[in-house]
Design a protein around this motif. Sequence first.
Motif, PDB file in Angstrom:
ATOM      1  N   HIS A 323       0.834  -1.205   0.000  1.00 40.54           N
ATOM      2  CA  HIS A 323       0.000   0.000   0.000  1.00 40.54           C
ATOM      3  C   HIS A 323       0.872   1.259   0.000  1.00 40.54           C
ATOM      4  N   ALA A 324       1.838   1.293   0.928  1.00 39.07           N
ATOM      5  CA  ALA A 324       2.692   2.477   1.049  1.00 39.07           C
ATOM      6  C   ALA A 324       3.593   2.648  -0.173  1.00 39.07           C
ATOM      7  N   SER A 325       4.103   1.553  -0.699  1.00 43.83           N
ATOM      8  CA  SER A 325       5.005   1.630  -1.853  1.00 43.83           C
ATOM      9  C   SER A 325       4.287   2.142  -3.088  1.00 43.83           C
ATOM     10  N   LEU A 326       3.041   1.703  -3.269  1.00 44.28           N
ATOM     11  CA  LEU A 326       2.246   2.181  -4.396  1.00 44.28           C
ATOM     12  C   LEU A 326       2.060   3.692  -4.321  1.00 44.28           C
ATOM     13  N   LEU A 327       1.693   4.185  -3.134  1.00 45.40           N
ATOM     14  CA  LEU A 327       1.470   5.621  -2.970  1.00 45.40           C
ATOM     15  C   LEU A 327       2.770   6.409  -3.137  1.00 45.40           C
ATOM     16  N   ALA A 328       3.867   5.865  -2.586  1.00 46.03           N
ATOM     17  CA  ALA A 328       5.159   6.557  -2.702  1.00 46.03           C
ATOM     18  C   ALA A 328       5.594   6.660  -4.156  1.00 46.03           C
ATOM     19  N   ASN A 329       5.418   5.562  -4.910  1.00 43.37           N
ATOM     20  CA  ASN A 329       5.800   5.564  -6.324  1.00 43.37           C
ATOM     21  C   ASN A 329       4.953   6.514  -7.161  1.00 43.37           C
TER      22      ASN A 329
END
Length: 376
Positions: A323-329
């Motif tokens: 979840h966090a990686s998707l938003l960060a990317n």
Amino acid sequence: MPIYKMQGKKDGLQKYRVRINYTTALGEAKQIDRVAYGLEEAKELERRLNYEIHNQGVPQKMTLQTLFEEYVKAKSRELRESTLDKSKRIVNQHILPTLGNISLDKLTRPVLQKWKIEIEDKNLALKTRQNTYTALRSLLNYAVSMEYIPKNPLVSLGNFKDANATRPEINYYTPEEFIQFIEAARTCAQEKGIAEWDYYVFFNIAFYTGLRKGEIYALTWNDIQQDSLEVKRSITQKLKGADRETPPKNKSSYRTLQLPKPLITVLDEHKKRCKKVSGFKNSDKICGGKRCIRDTSLQNKNKHYAELAGVKTIRIHDFRHSHASLLANEGINIQEIARRLGHAKIEMTWNTYSHLYPREEERAVNILNKIETNTR
């Protein structure tokens, strides 16, 4: 001067006499004479003796074992049960066997340094060693707060470190991988019925919200308000006896998240299914009904769905990373990611996910590229 150099050495360390002259509350002149080896140890002995003189009545002979028993009682109302249970396991396994019978006044830096070396020799994972240090530091900080010791001698030694350590690689699903995984889960649910749908819904919530496992376990239908979800409790299954429902991990973990449309659809469909079950109530757990789904079953389903989908198996916690990686990317502000994850400090979020901002780096370089000087 109360520290005197003497003839003789031990293990290469110079011998010193530490002499303290003082007057009791009754006006009697007294003197304490002790011997120490090494100037650092002599200074530490002098400091400790002065402290003992000025703190008569403090239980200087209290052992670390006795202190820990008092600490557990004192903290039982302040710490989450799961947090205290983790601390108890660490202390009982890695601290008390070596230091438990030593009195607080004997817990000097050399003694604690020797303990650190013994812990290093166990070849434990760095995170385990650091958790052990943190548990002992907290215990000794409590002793300082109770004025059993003047200062925490462990702090000056510092936590365990690994000179060759590199940033641990974050494991996560890309959106494409998650779609493959969740379609496999949906196929299983369609074949097996209501109980299997609970796991399908769990993984959707985990990916689309980034909630912790215990936070998802604790969700009830009352926590869903139209297009938002309220996080206000957690459930742990690792304690002895029944499940424990507790407040979230920290103050920042109380949060309200707006739900994306795909997850709203999943939840609406699941609620319709659950309502067909006799005895349905809005206070039921979203994933499990009267009792939340089980840790072991969740692990097994996770592995099974990944194998069916032909994607790598990631940990349950890695859905939070996904979840966090998707938003960060996608360049979402790190502060919003921290809020969604319920992190107490934004530094924690930044340290974990800052390297996942490739587009921000690209954008920064593009801005700099526009600034040209006349070099011809």
